[in-house]
Motif scaffolding. Structure first.
Motif, PDB file in Angstrom:
ATOM      1  N   LEU A  72       0.623  -1.162  -0.003  1.00 56.08           N
ATOM      2  CA  LEU A  72      -0.155  -0.077   0.047  1.00 56.08           C
ATOM      3  C   LEU A  72       0.714   1.305   0.016  1.00 56.08           C
ATOM      4  O   LEU A  72       0.714   2.315  -0.848  1.00 56.08           O
ATOM      5  CB  LEU A  72      -1.019   0.126   1.220  1.00 56.08           C
TER       6      LEU A  72
ATOM      7  N   GLN B  98       2.417   1.860  -3.416  1.00 51.13           N
ATOM      8  CA  GLN B  98       1.245   2.384  -4.334  1.00 51.13           C
ATOM      9  C   GLN B  98       1.441   3.883  -4.287  1.00 51.13           C
ATOM     10  O   GLN B  98       1.042   4.521  -5.284  1.00 51.13           O
ATOM     11  CB  GLN B  98      -0.032   1.664  -4.135  1.00 51.13           C
ATOM     12  N   ARG B  99       1.379   4.317  -2.993  1.00 47.05           N
ATOM     13  CA  ARG B  99       1.193   5.729  -2.925  1.00 47.05           C
ATOM     14  C   ARG B  99       2.385   6.262  -2.901  1.00 47.05           C
ATOM     15  O   ARG B  99       2.481   7.573  -2.640  1.00 47.05           O
ATOM     16  CB  ARG B  99       0.405   5.883  -1.539  1.00 47.05           C
TER      17      ARG B  99
ATOM     18  N   GLN C 117      -7.853   2.066   3.617  1.00 48.46           N
ATOM     19  CA  GLN C 117      -6.421   2.503   3.220  1.00 48.46           C
ATOM     20  C   GLN C 117      -5.983   3.888   3.795  1.00 48.46           C
ATOM     21  O   GLN C 117      -4.873   3.753   4.199  1.00 48.46           O
ATOM     22  CB  GLN C 117      -6.318   2.489   1.455  1.00 48.46           C
ATOM     23  N   GLN C 118      -6.828   4.723   4.012  1.00 49.47           N
ATOM     24  CA  GLN C 118      -6.442   5.993   4.314  1.00 49.47           C
ATOM     25  C   GLN C 118      -6.141   5.914   6.023  1.00 49.47           C
ATOM     26  O   GLN C 118      -5.227   6.227   6.363  1.00 49.47           O
ATOM     27  CB  GLN C 118      -7.555   6.868   4.355  1.00 49.47           C
TER      28      GLN C 118
ATOM     29  N   ASN D 245     -10.560  -1.069  -0.008  1.00 46.36           N
ATOM     30  CA  ASN D 245     -11.336  -0.210   0.718  1.00 46.36           C
ATOM     31  C   ASN D 245     -10.915   1.195   0.875  1.00 46.36           C
ATOM     32  O   ASN D 245      -9.700   1.247   1.687  1.00 46.36           O
ATOM     33  CB  ASN D 245     -11.954  -0.804   2.073  1.00 46.36           C
ATOM     34  N   ALA D 246     -11.249   2.360   0.321  1.00 47.53           N
ATOM     35  CA  ALA D 246     -10.373   3.516   0.417  1.00 47.53           C
ATOM     36  C   ALA D 246     -10.293   4.144   1.697  1.00 47.53           C
ATOM     37  O   ALA D 246      -9.387   4.552   2.304  1.00 47.53           O
ATOM     38  CB  ALA D 246     -10.976   4.652  -0.472  1.00 47.53           C
ATOM     39  N   GLN D 247     -11.366   3.857   2.604  1.00 46.46           N
ATOM     40  CA  GLN D 247     -11.301   4.264   4.158  1.00 46.46           C
ATOM     41  C   GLN D 247     -10.282   3.494   4.962  1.00 46.46           C
ATOM     42  O   GLN D 247      -9.606   4.157   5.689  1.00 46.46           O
ATOM     43  CB  GLN D 247     -12.712   4.160   4.768  1.00 46.46           C
TER      44      GLN D 247
END
Length: 140
Positions: free
Chosen positions: A15, A18-19, A119-120, A115-117
């Motif tokens: 992750l 990726q970011r 991940q954040q 799930n974007a949440q």
């Protein structure tokens, strides 16, 4: 089945890669000093042209000096953290994801990747841990 720390750290590493989350190893301040100093000296010696030339030389020098000093967070997690630090990070990540109720990696891995949440929440936790506990500076 308990969540395996190594598998979780691998997923977190993917992750953060990726970011493109990276840290600097205390060289940004040195680079700024080099840049500023050469720009100042150039300005004193040659006026406005000297500012430009000094700034350029300083920037190139600082860039060469900091080569290899920026590393990905996944590299830090996998190679530089102790097992105790990985366990602490795991606890904080699971705490951040407590609203999602992950029980094992079979549930957690799709949650992290889809799930974007989630991940954040993970990224915020990792960035906070690396910044506050390991005293490293995150680079945008």
């Amino acid at each position: 089945m308990p969540i395996n720390t190594r598998e979780l750290m691998d997923a977190v590493g993917m992750l953060t890669d990726q970011r493109n989350v990276r840290v600097t190893v205390k060289s940004s301040a040195k680079g700024a000093v080099i840049c500023g100093t050469t720009c100042f000296v150039g300005g004193l010696l040659a006026g406005p042209i000297g500012l430009a030339v000094g700034g350029t030389i300083g920037a190139v020098g600082a860039g060469m000096m900091s080569k290899g000093k920026f590393r990905s967070v996944s590299e830090i997690i996998m190679n530089e953290m102790s097992e105790r630090e990985r366990e602490q990070l795991k606890g904080r990540i699971l705490n951040a994801l407590s609203e999602f109720h992950p029980t094992d990696m079979a549930v957690l891995l799709p949650l992290i990747m889809g799930n974007a949440q989630a991940q954040q929440a993970i990224l915020s936790t990792v960035i906070s841990f690396v910044s506050n506990e390991m005293r490293m500076q995150i680079v945008d």
